[in-house]
Structure formats: structure tokens, C-alpha cells
Motif scaffolding. Structure first.
Motif, mmCIF file in Angstrom:
data_model
loop_
_atom_site.group_PDB
_atom_site.id
_atom_site.type_symbol
_atom_site.label_atom_id
_atom_site.label_comp_id
_atom_site.label_asym_id
_atom_site.label_seq_id
_atom_site.Cartn_x
_atom_site.Cartn_y
_atom_site.Cartn_z
ATOM 1 N N VAL A 31 0.834 -1.199 0.000
ATOM 2 C CA VAL A 31 0.000 0.000 0.000
ATOM 3 C C VAL A 31 0.870 1.252 0.000
ATOM 4 O O VAL A 31 1.794 1.390 0.807
ATOM 5 C CB VAL A 31 -0.942 0.025 1.213
ATOM 6 C CG1 VAL A 31 -1.729 1.339 1.248
ATOM 7 C CG2 VAL A 31 -1.898 -1.158 1.159
ATOM 8 N N VAL A 33 0.562 5.584 -0.045
ATOM 9 C CA VAL A 33 -0.343 6.689 0.257
ATOM 10 C C VAL A 33 0.001 7.874 -0.651
ATOM 11 O O VAL A 33 1.176 8.208 -0.834
ATOM 12 C CB VAL A 33 -0.225 7.114 1.731
ATOM 13 C CG1 VAL A 33 -1.159 8.287 2.035
ATOM 14 C CG2 VAL A 33 -0.528 5.932 2.643
ATOM 15 N N ARG A 35 0.720 11.403 -1.237
ATOM 16 C CA ARG A 35 1.124 12.522 -0.393
ATOM 17 C C ARG A 35 0.740 13.855 -1.026
ATOM 18 O O ARG A 35 0.463 14.832 -0.338
ATOM 19 C CB ARG A 35 2.648 12.487 -0.164
ATOM 20 C CG ARG A 35 3.134 11.243 0.560
ATOM 21 C CD ARG A 35 2.602 11.169 1.978
ATOM 22 N NE ARG A 35 3.022 12.313 2.776
ATOM 23 C CZ ARG A 35 4.196 12.414 3.386
ATOM 24 N NH1 ARG A 35 5.066 11.421 3.299
ATOM 25 N NH2 ARG A 35 4.487 13.489 4.095
ATOM 26 N N LEU A 49 3.892 9.575 -4.051
ATOM 27 C CA LEU A 49 3.486 8.446 -3.218
ATOM 28 C C LEU A 49 4.531 8.137 -2.154
ATOM 29 O O LEU A 49 5.726 8.355 -2.356
ATOM 30 C CB LEU A 49 3.268 7.209 -4.089
ATOM 31 C CG LEU A 49 2.422 7.390 -5.359
ATOM 32 C CD1 LEU A 49 2.499 6.140 -6.228
ATOM 33 C CD2 LEU A 49 0.972 7.692 -4.997
ATOM 34 N N LYS A 52 2.986 3.836 4.019
ATOM 35 C CA LYS A 52 2.233 4.284 5.188
ATOM 36 C C LYS A 52 3.156 4.558 6.368
ATOM 37 O O LYS A 52 2.922 5.480 7.154
ATOM 38 C CB LYS A 52 1.180 3.230 5.564
ATOM 39 C CG LYS A 52 0.030 3.152 4.584
ATOM 40 C CD LYS A 52 -1.079 2.258 5.093
ATOM 41 C CE LYS A 52 -0.664 0.798 5.150
ATOM 42 N NZ LYS A 52 -1.808 -0.085 5.508
ATOM 43 N N THR A 91 10.167 9.523 -1.271
ATOM 44 C CA THR A 91 8.892 9.377 -1.984
ATOM 45 C C THR A 91 9.169 8.860 -3.386
ATOM 46 O O THR A 91 10.314 8.817 -3.851
ATOM 47 C CB THR A 91 8.141 10.724 -2.085
ATOM 48 O OG1 THR A 91 8.977 11.670 -2.777
ATOM 49 C CG2 THR A 91 7.788 11.263 -0.710
ATOM 50 N N GLY A 115 -3.868 11.566 0.660
ATOM 51 C CA GLY A 115 -4.440 10.641 1.634
ATOM 52 C C GLY A 115 -5.016 9.382 1.020
ATOM 53 O O GLY A 115 -5.251 8.401 1.731
ATOM 54 N N SER A 116 -5.253 9.375 -0.283
ATOM 55 C CA SER A 116 -5.756 8.165 -0.943
ATOM 56 C C SER A 116 -4.704 7.060 -0.862
ATOM 57 O O SER A 116 -3.497 7.317 -0.783
ATOM 58 C CB SER A 116 -6.075 8.452 -2.415
ATOM 59 O OG SER A 116 -7.100 9.399 -2.553
ATOM 60 N N GLU A 117 -5.181 5.833 -0.894
ATOM 61 C CA GLU A 117 -4.270 4.690 -0.852
ATOM 62 C C GLU A 117 -4.435 3.845 -2.107
ATOM 63 O O GLU A 117 -5.551 3.646 -2.591
ATOM 64 C CB GLU A 117 -4.548 3.831 0.391
ATOM 65 C CG GLU A 117 -4.256 4.539 1.703
ATOM 66 C CD GLU A 117 -4.432 3.627 2.914
ATOM 67 O OE1 GLU A 117 -4.847 2.455 2.717
ATOM 68 O OE2 GLU A 117 -4.141 4.070 4.040
#
Length: 382
Positions: A31, A33, A35, A49, A52, A91, A115-117
Motif C-alpha cells: 500500500v 499513500v 502525499r 506516493l 504508510k 517518496t 491521503g488516498s491509498e
């Protein structure tokens, strides 16, 4: 309160900059996230990205990620080249052009926010300047094909490498030039780096005064008179890459120093003619009857489309299906990207992949049909 916020922010930054951080491992946690989402042009966005929990990314400039997405109730896998540089390991970023009617690019543009994953596998791929060190490079990109070359350029720039690079980018208008300001900055910072955008026409609010039209032998010679001495990397739409190949071949360029990358989901990889020949030969054997056929032939049923295809035991499932007229998503056709990942409902296959599928997925009954040959009749959930 302000001091507490500042302290929290400082701790977060320190966490991501810790040199002792372990590497991100999608086998343990796939996963990522979102950013940040950055608009690049009117139809191109960059998605930054991170894991987490703080991890470092390690990859070679030019490699790609395979995203695993659920769009409209359907699981889809798509490859996106990493646009960021491994010199900034905290990142990772992909830059995506919105494609009219494209289910994945539109989903990313319309759905992902900070905030989306999302789930991802990689990095992987062998399209990288690290595999072909040279004193002089020529980067040729068209449209969103700029991303792997941008990763390479960013890496050289971050390391202050005085490498002689000519970066040619073809766009419709100046408003469509992705990373325009950043590439201009690189050219100002590095005298040995030259950025040469080519535009077919003007933008609504900007008349283009630079190189105009499409890439031609004369234009390439004008931009890079010494292109014959350079290591060449090409990425872009199929017609752009075909034009670049023709220009180089006609000039007598040593094509061993020509490298290209493309993720085209609509076309059979032209780089695999021996595979297509193998399929044609197998079909001929089938048509000739059992007395001539030298290998078993199995029935492969695609459950959702209700199609049944005969596949010889020495032919990959994807190739046989395509020859039968089926349009199935795929990209690398080498077992690397994971785009053709499919659920095997029943039957057995022989599969030799190149990293595009994880062992836990194989244990769960998934296969890469581009590198899977049937060893029995099959039912595939597609």
C-alpha cells in the motif's frame, strides 16, 4: 499549539530522512499513500506516493511500478514509469496523462487526492541509463513518454553529473510540454544539458517560436549534429518511436545503442516476432490435424467473455488468445509488468515470470498469461 505542530512536523520529516530506514518492500506491504497531487498540464498530473510507515525507495532511473486498482468493480493492473529520481528516496512519483475513455487514467485523475491509498508492485524494468553508461546521451520523448527520461535527467542533475545530454521532447503545443520549467532549470544549471522541445502548433495563449513540426532527420541533425555518437533512449507513442527508429536506421546508427520503452495496451509487442511466428506455426499444426501436430493442444475458456481458444502446449496463453482476436490487457509480454495477471479458475500451467507476480498471488491461483503455457485444459476468469 504552534510549537507542538512544528515539533510534530519536524519529527515526521526526520522519520522519512532517517538513513537507517529499511527499503520499501511490496511483498510485506504494497500500500502506498498519495502525499500530493501536482497538476503538470491541463491533462497531466503527478502523484507523489509514500509508504504508510517511513521507508526508503530504491530503484534505477527509468524503471516502473505496476498499480493494482479496482475500477468499477473490476481489478485492473497498469504500468506507470517512475518520474521521480532515486536520489530522493523518501517518496516516489508517477506522472499520468488523462486518456479519453481510459478507465485507469481517468480514475486516477478524478479519484486520487492526498491521503488516498493504492496498491503497487515494483519497481522493475530494464530501461535505464545505468545499464548503458555513456559520456553522451540523446533522450527522445513524445507526450507522456517523457517520464522515464525525466527520471534519468533528474538523477544526473541531482548528482551534478557533468554528462552531455540532449533532451528532445515532442508535444502538440507549448501548453502540453510536461516538466517544461524544470527542464529549463536543468539546462540553466548544467551547461552540458540541452533541452529542445518540439511543438506541432501554438497554444491558445502562446505562439511557439522554438522548433516546430515533428521529428525529422533534418530537425534531429539540427538539434544534435553529433547524434551518431550518442547513446539514445526513446519513449513515447508508437508512431513517435517508429519514426525515431527509422531516422536512426536510415542514418546508419548503431542500433545496439538505441533503447526504447513503451507500455502499449492495444498492440502486440512488435519486439517479439519469434513468438508470433511460433503461434502461427502452432496454428498450422492444429489445422493440419493430429497426425502432424507434435504437441498437445488444450482448450482455454475465458469465463467472463465465454470465449474458448485452442492453445498448443508450447504457446503462451496470451499470444494464442490475441491470434484468435481477443483484446486482453497486457504490456511487457515478458512476465515483468503484471498487467495481464489473471485468476486461474481451473487447470494447470507452466509459468516462468520475470518478477511481475508475487508468490502469494501464485498461491492464490493468479497467473501471468503472457508467460504461461497450458499443461491441461484451463478456465480463466476473464
Amino acid at each position: 499549539m504552534a510549537d507542538a505542530v512544528t515539533a510534530g512536523t519536524g519529527e515526521a520529516i526526520a522519520g522519512f530522512l532517517d538513513p537507517a530506514l529499511p527499503l520499501w518492500n511490496p511483498e510485506e506491504d504494497d500500500v502506498l499513500v498519495v502525499r500530493q497531487v501536482r497538476p503538470e498540464t491541463h491533462d497531466v498530473k503527478t502523484f507523489v506516493l509514500a509508504p504508510k510507515t517511513p521507508r526508503r525507495f530504491a530503484y534505477q532511473p527509468g524503471q516502473f511500478l505496476t498499480l493494482e486498482l479496482e475500477v468499477g468493480g473490476e481489478k485492473l493492473n497498469r504500468c506507470y514509469t517512475i518520474a521521480s529520481a532515486p536520489t530522493r528516496p523518501g517518496t516516489i512519483a508517477i506522472t499520468v496523462k488523462r486518456v479519453p475513455g481510459g478507465p485507469v487514467s481517468n480514475f486516477l485523475h478524478d479519484t486520487l487526492v492526498a491521503g488516498s491509498e493504492i496498491r503497487a508492485v515494483g519497481p522493475m524494468g530494464d530501461f535505464t541509463c545505468l545499464a548503458h553508461p555513456a559520456p553522451k546521451y540523446l533522450f527522445l520523448s513524445g507526450g507522456s513518454g517523457i517520464t522515464p527520461l525525466m527520471s534519468m535527467a533528474r538523477s544526473f542533475h541531482d548528482l551534478a553529473e557533468a554528462r552531455d545530454i540532449v533532451f528532445v521532447h515532442a508535444a502538440r503545443t507549448p501548453a502540453d510540454i510536461v516538466f517544461r520549467d524544470e527542464l529549463g532549470l536543468m539546462a540553466r544549471n548544467q551547461p552540458s544539458f540541452r533541452f529542445a522541445p518540439i511543438c506541432e502548433g501554438d497554444a491558445p495563449f502562446e505562439r511557439w517560436s522554438g522548433f516546430r513540426g515533428r521529428l525529422t532527420p533534418a530537425l534531429l541533425k539540427e538539434i544534435a549534429p553529433d547524434f551518431m555518437q550518442r547513446e539514445v533512449f526513446v519513449c513515447g507513442p508508437s508512431p513517435f518511436m517508429a519514426a525515431a527508429r527509422t531516422i536512426l536506421k536510415d542514418a546508419g546508427f548503431d542500433m545496439a545503442r538505441h533503447h526504447e520503452e513503451s507500455f502499449n495496451f492495444a498492440e502486440l509487442a512488435a519486439a517479439e516476432p519469434e513468438v508470433a511466428a511460433e503461434v502461427i506455426a502452432a496454428e498450422a499444426a492444429i489445422e493440419a490435424g493430429p497426425a502432424v501436430a507434435t504437441v498437445p493442444v488444450y482448450k482455454v475458456e475465458f469465463a467472463k467473455s465465454k470465449r474458448v481458444v485452442e492453445v498448443p502446449a508450447d504457446v503462451f496463453v496470451l499470444e494464442a488468445a490475441r491470434r484468435a482476436g481477443m483484446r486482453l490487457p497486457s504490456s511487457c509480454t515478458k512476465g515483468m509488468c503484471g498487467t495481464c495477471k489473471s485468476k486461474l479458475v481451473s487447470g494447470t500451467v507452466e509459468m516462468k515470470h520475470a518478477g511481475g507476480i508475487r508468490q502469494r498471488e501464485i498461491d492464490a491461483g493468479l497467473v501471468l498469461i503472457c508467460c504461461a503455457k497450458p499443461t491441461s485444459d484451463l478456465v480463466i476468469e476473464k
